[in-house]
Motif scaffolding. Structure first.
Motif, PDB file in Angstrom:
ATOM      1  N   THR A 116      85.705 -66.666  80.233  1.00 11.73           N
ATOM      2  CA  THR A 116      86.491 -65.502  80.618  1.00 11.73           C
ATOM      3  C   THR A 116      85.899 -64.306  79.880  1.00 11.73           C
ATOM      4  OG1 THR A 116      88.064 -65.768  78.805  1.00 11.73           O
ATOM      5  CG2 THR A 116      88.608 -66.878  80.882  1.00 11.73           C
ATOM      6  N   THR A 175      87.490 -62.520  77.782  1.00 10.63           N
ATOM      7  CA  THR A 175      88.256 -62.352  76.545  1.00 10.63           C
ATOM      8  C   THR A 175      87.362 -62.670  75.343  1.00 10.63           C
ATOM      9  OG1 THR A 175      88.961 -64.659  76.510  1.00 10.63           O
ATOM     10  CG2 THR A 175      90.370 -63.100  77.729  1.00 10.63           C
ATOM     11  N   LYS A 225      92.780 -69.729  71.243  1.00 10.67           N
ATOM     12  CA  LYS A 225      93.363 -68.724  70.367  1.00 10.67           C
ATOM     13  C   LYS A 225      94.624 -69.293  69.747  1.00 10.67           C
ATOM     14  CE  LYS A 225      95.881 -66.374  74.045  1.00 10.67           C
ATOM     15  NZ  LYS A 225      96.104 -65.092  74.717  1.00 10.67           N
TER      16      LYS A 225
END
Length: 119
Positions: free
Chosen positions: A8, A10, A86
């Motif tokens: 992604t 991110t 995360k």
């Protein structure tokens, strides 16, 4: 064999991509970048740091991107699957579920979970 990475845009996804490129280079294998955001990134036949890379995106009609990632790993006989993670609170994990947990539990290849470096 092939290293598969769930990517992604991110910080977690970028950390996963960097770790996957390093892992594929170490194993002298190809890299399959499974772009979870659905947009094609680069043309076929690309390389990242000398590692041959192919790109795949989930079917936009299918809402089970994790299932498609696991299927792709099976199709290429993945030697490892790399994911970014995360920190989440226990309540967040309970309420939202975890795609990372699903990959960890259901992948038939070893899973390498990485997190971004703190700045």
């Amino acid at each position: 064999m092939t290293v598969v990475v769930a990517r992604t845009s991110t910080p977690e996804g970028e950390a996963a991509l960097a770790a996957a490129v390093e892992e594929a280079g170490r194993r002298q294998e190809d890299l399959l970048v499974f772009n979870l955001e659905g947009a094609q990134l680069d043309p076929e036949g690309s390389e990242l740091n000398g590692v041959p890379v192919t790109f795949r995106t989930p079917d936009t009609r299918n809402r089970d991107a994790v299932g498609e990632l696991l299927d792709a790993a099976e199709q290429v006989n993945a030697s490892a699957v790399v994911i970014g993670v995360k920190h989440r609170s226990p309540v967040g994990k309970l309420l939202l579920g975890s795609a990372a947990q699903q990959v960890l539990l259901e992948a038939n290849a070893p899973v390498i979970a990485v997190k971004p470096r703190r700045s």
